[in-house]
Structures are given as C-alpha cells and as structure tokens.
Design an enzyme around this catalytic site. Structure first.
Site, PDB file in Angstrom:
ATOM      1  N   ARG A 160      72.898  61.514  -0.836  1.00 56.24           N
ATOM      2  CA  ARG A 160      74.241  61.358  -1.400  1.00 56.24           C
ATOM      3  C   ARG A 160      75.243  60.831  -0.377  1.00 56.24           C
ATOM      4  O   ARG A 160      76.419  61.203  -0.375  1.00 56.24           O
ATOM      5  CB  ARG A 160      74.753  62.678  -1.992  1.00 56.24           C
ATOM      6  CG  ARG A 160      73.905  63.219  -3.125  1.00 56.24           C
ATOM      7  CD  ARG A 160      73.880  62.288  -4.325  1.00 56.24           C
ATOM      8  NE  ARG A 160      73.003  62.838  -5.348  1.00 56.24           N
ATOM      9  CZ  ARG A 160      71.699  62.565  -5.445  1.00 56.24           C
ATOM     10  NH1 ARG A 160      71.127  61.758  -4.573  1.00 56.24           N
ATOM     11  NH2 ARG A 160      70.973  63.097  -6.389  1.00 56.24           N
ATOM     12  N   SER A 237      78.073  66.600 -11.071  1.00 53.36           N
ATOM     13  CA  SER A 237      77.752  67.729 -10.190  1.00 53.36           C
ATOM     14  C   SER A 237      78.819  67.827  -9.106  1.00 53.36           C
ATOM     15  O   SER A 237      79.000  66.896  -8.318  1.00 53.36           O
ATOM     16  CB  SER A 237      76.373  67.522  -9.554  1.00 53.36           C
ATOM     17  OG  SER A 237      75.375  67.511 -10.537  1.00 53.36           O
ATOM     18  N   GLU A 332      80.696  67.057  -3.834  1.00 51.82           N
ATOM     19  CA  GLU A 332      80.127  65.723  -3.946  1.00 51.82           C
ATOM     20  C   GLU A 332      81.193  64.673  -4.220  1.00 51.82           C
ATOM     21  O   GLU A 332      81.160  63.597  -3.634  1.00 51.82           O
ATOM     22  CB  GLU A 332      79.053  65.683  -5.033  1.00 51.82           C
ATOM     23  CG  GLU A 332      78.368  64.344  -5.171  1.00 51.82           C
ATOM     24  CD  GLU A 332      77.128  64.396  -6.042  1.00 51.82           C
ATOM     25  OE1 GLU A 332      76.841  63.390  -6.705  1.00 51.82           O
ATOM     26  OE2 GLU A 332      76.434  65.424  -6.041  1.00 51.82           O
TER      27      GLU A 332
END
Length: 340
Positions: A160, A237, A332
């Site tokens: 990520r 998320s 995130e």
C-alpha cells in the site's frame, strides 16, 4: 479549464466518497493533460490533486489552497499493453479491459477512484496489486518542471505504498499496464475468492467470471459505491494490515490470520479490531459515524457526520487495539488538513 475562486461554491464533501470535508479556497477542473499541466505549473501556494476522492479524509476546515480535479479520461491499447489517463474512472477501465478480452485487472474490480491514484498507494485487493501489472507511468516532476517516464522499479512499490505516497512532487498523468491477452484471470491467490469461484488457489478462470465474483464479494462488504447505502459512505478500508517485526506478547500462541511480509509478519487489521471489542456497526459520536455494518475495516458517515466525528471513532479504534494487543494501526487514506 474552469476555476471556482469562491470558497462557498464548492466543498470537498461534494467530491469525496466519505462525503466529508470543508471548502476549498479555489477549485480547478482539468479535463485534458495539457490543462492539468498548465494548472499545476501556474498555481502558487498549496495544491491538492483530486481524482475520485475515494482515499481522502479532508478536515472540516477544508483545504487552504487550490484543489485541482483531474478529469482526464480514456485509454489506448498497444498490443497487450494499455495506457490510460490518470483521471479515468478505475472500475470503468477495468470493466472495459475484461469486455475487450484481456485479463489481469479483474481482481481489482469495484474499487472506487481514478486510475492515477492506483500507483501512488499500490492499490490491491483479493490477492492482486497494481504493482503486479503496471509497467510505467508518465509523471510531471514538480521539482524539475519536466514530464518523465517512471518504470515500476523506480516507483519503489511496497504494501500500500510507493515513492509517490505522501509526496507532492510527482503528478501522475497516465499509467501503463501489461495485460493478459488470453482473457484469463491472474492466478487466484485469495482463499475467499477461490472458494467463491469453486477453484483451487493458483487456478486461472475467465476474467469476466473472476470480476463477477469479486464484485459480489465487495458488495456483500459494502465496498461498492451506492448512494443509498451509508455503509458505502467510506474511504474503503480505513486501516492497513499492520506489519510487525515480532509477534507481540499479547498475541503469542494465539491462532489468528498472519502472513509473511517484508519486514516481518502481516496481521489482519479486521481481526484485531473485532477482537479488541469493536464489532460491525460500532457507533462513534452521536451515531453520526460508525464502523460499517458489513465490514469492520470501513469507517462510515451515516449521513450527518463531520470529519471530527470520523477521526474520533478512528482514534477510539486505534487506541483500543493498541491497548489490547500492543499493535498500532495506521490509516490507509490520506489525511488532508486533519490528523489522528
């Protein structure tokens, strides 16, 4: 190119999937790459680049600078590779590649946002990452004022993340992917998806079949945008799966999802959140925000929330997980003019 200079004319809540965020000092829409380059070269002061708004948490005070909405679109197929504009809607692009008989991107179906954002945080889902298929990007480097090609190796992909994440110097103009011309999916690595498809992990299936299964799974978790469903008023998320160098004492001997990763062991953020006492639908301040009723990793706006409400819930979850397990969860999405 259009410019809106009055703060009351637009708020970032109108342009984010959380439907949160205060006003922008100025707002520019760039419909072509030339307009985008002209905008970023001419603007003085802080600049926020906006695609689909699916990975942003914007403070209630908004952004004290110029927001540039990247509204470029379209793609060009070159053999088994495709070059796509940064502002192109991601899922529309994935659907088109599958319909055209290409495989490779189907496991990333249903993800909201624009193409240009995907390499920045190495978007991934269901066992597939953008890094698996991306070959290069065209990037405007604000440090030099030049447009240059960056290869996948130069982007420094990780879980990520990439060299572009959290930085303001690189502006993605287009992205190039290598696709599978046989119309079959990438190997199905994710156990839940393999079960849904009724195949062994590692098998390949028609890309359209994999896309349909992924969309079904995402819809069941409230991860496909639906204006009538507050469970989808989220940034996806909210926390990444933490990677720890060593298993903390509170988790030693505990059976839980864990996966090998660079730097240690990747743990399941959803598992930690649930075992720390935060179930689906756990409410935040005044019930204006809550964990999704379908998926504990999504923090959702129930219709009348503020960004302050959302961050209060995020802190409660983060601190609760740390107190219970000694593991720190990290967000995130990008936090703009706000902080946990």
């Amino acid at each position: 190119m259009s410019r809106l200079d009055t703060p009351t004319q637009t708020t970032l809540a109108e342009h984010t999937t959380l439907r949160l965020g205060g006003p922008a000092r100025a707002f520019v829409v760039a419909g072509t790459t030339d307009e985008l380059l002209a905008a970023v070269r001419s603007i003085e002061g802080p600049v926020l680049l906006l695609g689909g708004g699916s990975n942003l948490v914007v403070g209630d005070d908004g952004f004290p600078g110029t927001v540039v909405k990247i509204a470029t679109g379209g793609w060009r197929i070159d053999g088994d590779e495709v070059e796509v504009a940064a502002g192109q809607n991601w899922d529309e692009f994935v659907a088109a590649t599958v319909e055209a008989g290409f495989g490779g991107l189907e496991c990333l179906s249903g993800i909201p946002g624009s193409v240009g954002a995907t390499p920045i945080q190495n978007v991934g889902a269901y066992g597939c990452e953008v890094a698996d298929l991306l070959t290069s990007i065209e990037c405007y480097d604000r440090r030099t004022g030049e447009v240059r090609t960056m290869t996948a190796d130069e982007l420094g992909f990780g879980y990520r993340t990439s060299v572009l994440k959290g930085e303001s110097w690189g502006i993605v103009l287009s992205v190039r992917f290598a696709l599978r011309a046989d119309g079959l999916s990438a190997p199905i690595r994710y156990a839940e998806l393999a079960r849904t498809l009724g195949v062994e992990q590692g098998a390949r299936v028609p890309a359209a079949q994999a896309r349909e299964a992924v969309l079904k799974l995402r819809q069941g978790k409230g991860m496909v945008l639906d204006a009538s469903d507050h469970d989808t008023w989220s940034a996806g998320s909210f926390f990444t799966n933490p990677i720890v160098a060593e298993i903390p004492p509170a988790l030693e001997g505990v059976e839980m999802p864990r996966y090998p990763a660079d730097g240690g062991v990747k743990l399941s953020a959803a598992w930690l959140i649930e075992r720390a006492g935060f179930g689906k639908g756990h409410p935040g301040p005044g019930g204006r925000v809550s964990l999704s009723t379908k998926h504990t990793l999504a923090l959702t706006n129930r219709g009348s929330a503020s960004t302050a409400d959302l961050l209060a819930l995020a802190r409660e979850v983060r601190d609760g997980v740390h107190a219970r397990f000694g593991v720190t969860l990290r967000p995130e999405p990008l936090l703009i003019n706000c902080a946990l």
